[in-house]
Design an enzyme around this catalytic site. Structure first.
Site, PDB file in Angstrom:
ATOM      1  N   GLY A 157       0.857  -1.190   0.000  1.00 38.63           N
ATOM      2  CA  GLY A 157       0.000   0.000   0.000  1.00 38.63           C
ATOM      3  C   GLY A 157       0.888   1.233   0.000  1.00 38.63           C
ATOM      4  O   GLY A 157       2.022   1.199  -0.495  1.00 38.63           O
ATOM      5  N   ARG A 158       0.378   2.315   0.583  1.00 31.06           N
ATOM      6  CA  ARG A 158       1.131   3.580   0.564  1.00 31.06           C
ATOM      7  C   ARG A 158       2.523   3.441   1.196  1.00 31.06           C
ATOM      8  O   ARG A 158       3.519   3.891   0.639  1.00 31.06           O
ATOM      9  CB  ARG A 158       0.341   4.657   1.322  1.00 31.06           C
ATOM     10  CG  ARG A 158      -0.864   5.168   0.585  1.00 31.06           C
ATOM     11  CD  ARG A 158      -1.666   6.092   1.486  1.00 31.06           C
ATOM     12  NE  ARG A 158      -2.393   5.302   2.453  1.00 31.06           N
ATOM     13  CZ  ARG A 158      -3.708   5.099   2.433  1.00 31.06           C
ATOM     14  NH1 ARG A 158      -4.434   5.679   1.518  1.00 31.06           N
ATOM     15  NH2 ARG A 158      -4.297   4.356   3.339  1.00 31.06           N
ATOM     16  N   ILE A 159       2.576   2.791   2.377  1.00 32.77           N
ATOM     17  CA  ILE A 159       3.859   2.739   3.089  1.00 32.77           C
ATOM     18  C   ILE A 159       4.808   1.746   2.417  1.00 32.77           C
ATOM     19  O   ILE A 159       6.005   2.013   2.266  1.00 32.77           O
ATOM     20  CB  ILE A 159       3.648   2.419   4.594  1.00 32.77           C
ATOM     21  CG1 ILE A 159       2.729   3.490   5.214  1.00 32.77           C
ATOM     22  CG2 ILE A 159       4.980   2.376   5.344  1.00 32.77           C
ATOM     23  CD1 ILE A 159       2.287   3.204   6.644  1.00 32.77           C
ATOM     24  N   ARG A 238       1.537  -4.119  12.687  1.00 35.92           N
ATOM     25  CA  ARG A 238       0.859  -4.389  13.946  1.00 35.92           C
ATOM     26  C   ARG A 238       1.533  -5.592  14.595  1.00 35.92           C
ATOM     27  O   ARG A 238       1.899  -6.553  13.898  1.00 35.92           O
ATOM     28  CB  ARG A 238      -0.639  -4.685  13.720  1.00 35.92           C
ATOM     29  CG  ARG A 238      -1.490  -3.456  13.449  1.00 35.92           C
ATOM     30  CD  ARG A 238      -1.577  -2.544  14.679  1.00 35.92           C
ATOM     31  NE  ARG A 238      -2.433  -1.386  14.472  1.00 35.92           N
ATOM     32  CZ  ARG A 238      -1.981  -0.167  14.131  1.00 35.92           C
ATOM     33  NH1 ARG A 238      -0.684   0.033  13.942  1.00 35.92           N
ATOM     34  NH2 ARG A 238      -2.815   0.832  13.996  1.00 35.92           N
ATOM     35  N   GLU A 267       1.418  -4.901  23.620  1.00 38.85           N
ATOM     36  CA  GLU A 267       2.099  -3.620  23.799  1.00 38.85           C
ATOM     37  C   GLU A 267       1.615  -3.013  25.099  1.00 38.85           C
ATOM     38  O   GLU A 267       0.402  -2.958  25.297  1.00 38.85           O
ATOM     39  CB  GLU A 267       1.773  -2.670  22.641  1.00 38.85           C
ATOM     40  CG  GLU A 267       2.487  -3.065  21.370  1.00 38.85           C
ATOM     41  CD  GLU A 267       2.192  -2.140  20.194  1.00 38.85           C
ATOM     42  OE1 GLU A 267       1.660  -1.028  20.406  1.00 38.85           O
ATOM     43  OE2 GLU A 267       2.471  -2.547  19.062  1.00 38.85           O
ATOM     44  N   HIS A 286       6.492   1.549  19.445  1.00 39.26           N
ATOM     45  CA  HIS A 286       5.432   1.949  18.497  1.00 39.26           C
ATOM     46  C   HIS A 286       5.506   3.457  18.188  1.00 39.26           C
ATOM     47  O   HIS A 286       4.562   4.202  18.482  1.00 39.26           O
ATOM     48  CB  HIS A 286       4.045   1.574  19.058  1.00 39.26           C
ATOM     49  CG  HIS A 286       3.004   1.413  17.972  1.00 39.26           C
ATOM     50  ND1 HIS A 286       1.928   0.572  18.063  1.00 39.26           N
ATOM     51  CD2 HIS A 286       2.875   2.015  16.760  1.00 39.26           C
ATOM     52  CE1 HIS A 286       1.184   0.661  16.970  1.00 39.26           C
ATOM     53  NE2 HIS A 286       1.747   1.538  16.159  1.00 39.26           N
TER      54      HIS A 286
END
Ligand code: DGY
Length: 325
Positions: A157-159, A238, A267, A286
């Protein structure tokens, strides 16, 4: 005129918060830690809108506790696995997120993690601070090379695409796996491959996939076993995408070279987690999108989504546009 009531689950950056405070009668959770489940259920009662973070689990119970007047849920994050979106859609509730503005900050950080783990920078820093630096040595803290190496992107995707652009500046070959995007855009040099090929051929693997039922523990013992012993794994997506028990075993046995994790399951990672005993595991809290400007923009977008929802307008970034049909 009476302002709409909203609950903001943590103080978001002022660029967004000021807007929320101007338009709404806002209850902003003052704690540094997220509200507990009980506190959340209590504070949402009777609100028209919610601004939430990825640390808040927003499910039917929360939506019902808020009541039928609830008009919008605005999550200050691009990911929205903390929200039960089908439950929101069923109630006609639009859910907002904050895509695009964090793409570059996140890709920069993933790249930085890749280099830090690959070139053992954090280990080197610990070495110096521990007073172990006695001399220059020909084989001290040897890492892996980037030029000519293969970067495997899980998720394009974008990243993922932003990672591919960065990799071309380092003369890396890019392969990727994304069931939704099997043809790369013309301007990006990258090859779509199946997942096994990606694990087998990559020198670096960087994860850029949302957390779904299909991607939970996608990185498991079987996939780790396919990786090269010199490979580096990076996760900025994630935590639950990686099975940390399997990763620990692979790192401990040096079946892979290193891993750099911005996200973990759970987390925060408990201080007695075995991964924290390994020098080839790099773990940060994170923070991939944590640049000042990026977080300002995310907060501003979250405020825009909230206000649009309260006005009954379409959210500028809505993850469940079906609510408008
Ligand atoms: C997101 O937005 O989903 C990131 O994980 C935090 O910025």
């Amino acid at each position: 005129m009476k302002k709409p009531k909203v609950f903001v689950t943590r103080a978001i950056p002022n660029r967004g918060l000021d807007l929320v405070l101007e338009f709404c009668d806002a209850d902003v959770w003052p704690g540094e830690l997220p509200p507990s489940r009980e506190e959340l259920l209590e504070r949402v009662r009777g609100v028209d809108g919610l601004v939430t973070l990825l640390t808040d689990r927003i499910d039917s119970e929360v939506m019902d506790a808020a009541g039928p007047q609830l008009k919008v849920i605005s999550n200050q994050a691009v990911g929205f696995d903390n929200i039960d979106v089908p439950a929101a859609t069923q109630r006609g509730l639009p859910v907002g997120n904050t895509p695009d503005v964090l793409t570059d900050a996140t890709a920069d950080f993933a790249f930085a993690l890749m280099m830090t783990a690959g070139r053992r920078i954090a280990e080197g820093e610990r070495y110096v601070r521990a007073g172990k630096w006695k001399t220059w040595s020909p084989s001290l803290l040897l890492g892996v090379d980037f030029k000519g190496a293969t970067l495997g992107l899980v998720g394009f995707g974008r990243i993922g695409k932003a990672m591919a652009r960065r990799a071309s500046g380092f003369d890396m070959r890019v392969i990727y796996y994304d069931p939704l995007e099997t043809r790369p855009p013309a301007e990006i040099k990258a090859t779509h491959v199946d997942l096994d090929t990606l694990f087998e051929e990559s020198d670096f693997i960087s994860l850029h996939t949302p957390l779904t039922a299909d991607t939970r523990h996608l990185i498991n013992a079987a996939h780790l076993a396919l990786m090269k012993p010199t490979a580096v794994l990076v996760n900025t997506s994630r935590g639950p995408v990686v099975d940390l028990d399997a990763l620990y075993e692979a790192l401990k046995a040096k079946r892979i070279f290193a891993a750099a994790l911005d996200v973990t399951e759970p987390e925060p990672l408990p201080m007695d987690h075995p991964l924290l005993t390994l020098d080839n595991a790099l773990i940060v809290p994170h923070i991939a999108s944590a640049s000042k400007t990026t977080r300002d923009k995310m907060a501003w977008m979250a405020a825009q989504n909230l206000i649009a929802g309260l006005k009954g307008e379409h959210l500028p970034n809505c993850v469940n546009p079906q609510v408008y049909k």
